[in-house]
Design a protein around this motif. Sequence first.
Motif, PDB file in Angstrom:
ATOM      1  N   ARG A   1       0.813  -1.216   0.000  1.00  0.00           N
ATOM      2  CA  ARG A   1       0.000   0.000   0.000  1.00  0.00           C
ATOM      3  C   ARG A   1       0.845   1.264   0.000  1.00  0.00           C
ATOM      4  NH1 ARG A   1      -4.456  -0.240   4.527  1.00  0.00           N
ATOM      5  NH2 ARG A   1      -5.123   1.655   3.437  1.00  0.00           N
ATOM      6  N   TRP A   2       1.918   1.290   0.785  1.00  0.00           N
ATOM      7  CA  TRP A   2       2.738   2.501   0.861  1.00  0.00           C
ATOM      8  C   TRP A   2       3.466   2.808  -0.445  1.00  0.00           C
ATOM      9  CZ3 TRP A   2       1.801   6.080   4.147  1.00  0.00           C
ATOM     10  CH2 TRP A   2       1.244   5.767   5.394  1.00  0.00           C
TER      11      TRP A   2
ATOM     12  N   VAL B   1       2.388   2.133  -3.401  1.00  0.00           N
ATOM     13  CA  VAL B   1       1.350   2.628  -4.307  1.00  0.00           C
ATOM     14  C   VAL B   1       1.030   4.086  -3.999  1.00  0.00           C
ATOM     15  CG1 VAL B   1      -1.079   2.394  -4.952  1.00  0.00           C
ATOM     16  CG2 VAL B   1       0.367   0.367  -4.759  1.00  0.00           C
ATOM     17  N   ARG B   2       0.918   4.423  -2.711  1.00  0.00           N
ATOM     18  CA  ARG B   2       0.641   5.803  -2.323  1.00  0.00           C
ATOM     19  C   ARG B   2       1.787   6.730  -2.724  1.00  0.00           C
ATOM     20  NH1 ARG B   2      -1.965   5.034   3.783  1.00  0.00           N
ATOM     21  NH2 ARG B   2      -3.756   3.772   3.123  1.00  0.00           N
ATOM     22  N   ALA B   3       3.020   6.269  -2.510  1.00  0.00           N
ATOM     23  CA  ALA B   3       4.175   7.084  -2.903  1.00  0.00           C
ATOM     24  C   ALA B   3       4.207   7.275  -4.416  1.00  0.00           C
ATOM     25  CB  ALA B   3       5.463   6.423  -2.411  1.00  0.00           C
TER      26      ALA B   3
ATOM     27  N   SER C   1       1.655   7.348  -6.387  1.00  0.00           N
ATOM     28  CA  SER C   1       0.597   8.292  -6.741  1.00  0.00           C
ATOM     29  C   SER C   1       1.076   9.728  -6.592  1.00  0.00           C
ATOM     30  CB  SER C   1      -0.627   8.042  -5.847  1.00  0.00           C
ATOM     31  OG  SER C   1      -1.617   9.021  -6.069  1.00  0.00           O
ATOM     32  N   LEU C   2       1.746  10.031  -5.484  1.00  0.00           N
ATOM     33  CA  LEU C   2       2.281  11.375  -5.285  1.00  0.00           C
ATOM     34  C   LEU C   2       3.366  11.703  -6.315  1.00  0.00           C
ATOM     35  CD1 LEU C   2       2.535  11.493  -1.385  1.00  0.00           C
ATOM     36  CD2 LEU C   2       0.923  12.744  -2.838  1.00  0.00           C
TER      37      LEU C   2
ATOM     38  N   TRP D   1      -3.166  17.223   7.383  1.00  0.00           N
ATOM     39  CA  TRP D   1      -3.057  15.758   7.315  1.00  0.00           C
ATOM     40  C   TRP D   1      -2.527  15.182   8.621  1.00  0.00           C
ATOM     41  CZ3 TRP D   1       1.759  12.882   6.566  1.00  0.00           C
ATOM     42  CH2 TRP D   1       1.537  11.496   6.473  1.00  0.00           C
TER      43      TRP D   1
END
Length: 258
Positions: free
Chosen positions: A6-7, A9-11, A13-14, A235
């Motif tokens: 998950r991390w 993928v999030r990185a 995306s940014l 955040w």
Amino acid sequence: MTGVLRWPVRAASLAAALLAWQLLTAANVRFWVRFDRFPGPMDVLREFGRQVEEAQFWQDIAQSLVRILTGFVLAAVLGVVLGVATARSRWAGDLLQPLFEVARPIPAIALVPVAILLFPANEQGIVFITFAAAFFPVLVSTRHAVKALPVVWEDAVRTLGAGRWRVLARVVLPGVLPGVFGGLSIGMGVAWICVISAEMISGDFGVGYRTWQAYTIVDYPGVLVGMATIGLLGWLTSAAVEVAGRRLTRWLPREERS
């Protein structure tokens, strides 16, 4: 998706968003929106590096945090207390609910003139606006959470000889915690919107004031640094509320996620 994946993928995306931003500004794209005058990521990064070396940057962050946390804590305490009171007491509901329903639709930022008239200092007025922004989400979520509690829970405790205050402490307050923290998460987000807006309108310092000041002198990288700082602070504070909520509701069954 496993937690290990998950991390990244999030990185990613940014990183993709930053890459698209860089390509659009580097190519001076003008199609509906104009990126030819928009600062690129490297311009903002350089400005951010310059600002973090100045004491004023950290003083603005500290001041905004003091304002947001003061107003938010006051809203959390009063919102929970009055939410429980209006849901549990017919008299409290009849007395206070009409006042809350009339005041609730008024945007907190519209209270700026009221704050200027009521409070002698800008600081008090900004805290008041922040409080008003967070108060109603907490109040409404608490009231609905209390009304949604199964009656059988209270009846079971009362059959064991528990009085009114024990029912409140052992049944009502633990039972409404998930709903309360939902309201707190929403309240924190709304409070950030309003405290930044109030700082822009009537503040003398703070992240919102500094961001607006950068706009007035056409310092667009400074504006984006302010926006990024606001987003990061929002955040972090919202994440802190969510972590506290998960810790205080560990007794709830959790859905297994793949």
